[in-house]
Design an enzyme around this catalytic site. Sequence first.
Site, mmCIF file in Angstrom:
data_model
loop_
_atom_site.group_PDB
_atom_site.id
_atom_site.type_symbol
_atom_site.label_atom_id
_atom_site.label_comp_id
_atom_site.label_asym_id
_atom_site.label_seq_id
_atom_site.Cartn_x
_atom_site.Cartn_y
_atom_site.Cartn_z
ATOM 1 N N LYS A 299 1.036 4.219 -2.837
ATOM 2 C CA LYS A 299 0.675 5.599 -2.533
ATOM 3 C C LYS A 299 1.848 6.563 -2.755
ATOM 4 O O LYS A 299 1.641 7.721 -3.124
ATOM 5 C CB LYS A 299 0.167 5.700 -1.087
ATOM 6 C CG LYS A 299 -1.203 5.079 -0.890
ATOM 7 C CD LYS A 299 -2.205 5.608 -1.904
ATOM 8 C CE LYS A 299 -3.616 5.164 -1.643
ATOM 9 N NZ LYS A 299 -4.549 5.618 -2.719
ATOM 10 N N TYR B 267 0.824 -1.217 0.000
ATOM 11 C CA TYR B 267 0.000 0.000 0.000
ATOM 12 C C TYR B 267 0.857 1.265 0.000
ATOM 13 O O TYR B 267 0.619 2.204 -0.769
ATOM 14 C CB TYR B 267 -0.920 -0.042 1.213
ATOM 15 C CG TYR B 267 -1.792 1.166 1.414
ATOM 16 C CD1 TYR B 267 -2.972 1.321 0.704
ATOM 17 C CD2 TYR B 267 -1.438 2.158 2.337
ATOM 18 C CE1 TYR B 267 -3.787 2.432 0.895
ATOM 19 C CE2 TYR B 267 -2.241 3.256 2.547
ATOM 20 C CZ TYR B 267 -3.416 3.398 1.823
ATOM 21 O OH TYR B 267 -4.208 4.491 2.022
#
Length: 304
Positions: free
Chosen positions: A175, A171
């Site tokens: 990002k 993740y």
Amino acid sequence: MSGILQGKVALVTGAGHGIGRGHALELAKQGAKVVVNDLGGSAKGEGSGRVAEEVCEIIRARGGEAVPDFGDVGDEAQVEAMVQRAIDSFGRLDILVNNAGIVRDKAIWNMGADDFDLVMRVHLRGTWLTCRAAARYWRERAKAEGGKVYGRIINTTSGAGLLGNFGQSNYATAKAATVGLTLTLSVELASIGVTVNAVGPGGLTRLSAGDKALKEADQYAEDEWEPLGPKVSSPLVAWLASEEAGYVSGQVIRAIRDKIYWMHGWTEARTISNGNKPWKAEELGKRFGTEVFGVRAAGLSLGG
């Protein structure tokens, strides 16, 4: 509905729950016609559903206009169809908000390659595909009209991507890469009038607090203000999508509780020079210790 986005057309991905839901409702409140995209799967990216229609019903009940889209942001053909749905339904596309995301959190030694790949597929590939589809549409319009067009892209980053977070190597990587994509597209699309920014929202959603928080998060997105609710960043997204924010591009802005943070990324914090001579690895320890990190007093040996 009237507001700072009166008459504009927006596509919001991952708008069925939480933060994306808050964005869709706020954009509609500000006068935008909204394509509400959500595959309807779980926080881990499993299954599908029709939750996007529920958000559209809320918008319509409040006097706005919205159509649902159940496409997968990681699928090229379905992304092209999302943009076309905006054009077919409302005549054009002005605003793209990329919010779709999933989590599969594990420490790296426990994370499977499929956990990494799927998170990257949704967050990064999905954002890239929607940006490309919108960019192609706006570029063709600019060429046909002989000038700049109205275009706004707002991507979603997070504290994990900006600062790192244990158990989120998939993740956080996605990002962080979204910021790089944002900065690059702000340069590539500037000549046709399109702005590209990234927002880092703070708030409890099903991604951060699990599915048990889903009902509560959606309630806050619709009816109430809560310092840790998912719609805290939605007014910022709406403003970045507006005419007034046309001078803002290539920026990363976080919205957490009642505060907004304008972020500055990698900058030259300190520089050392070797007087036009090549560096020697065995000499770097002392220079870094005294002149860069300041963890050693001048004059101490490497072993001191």
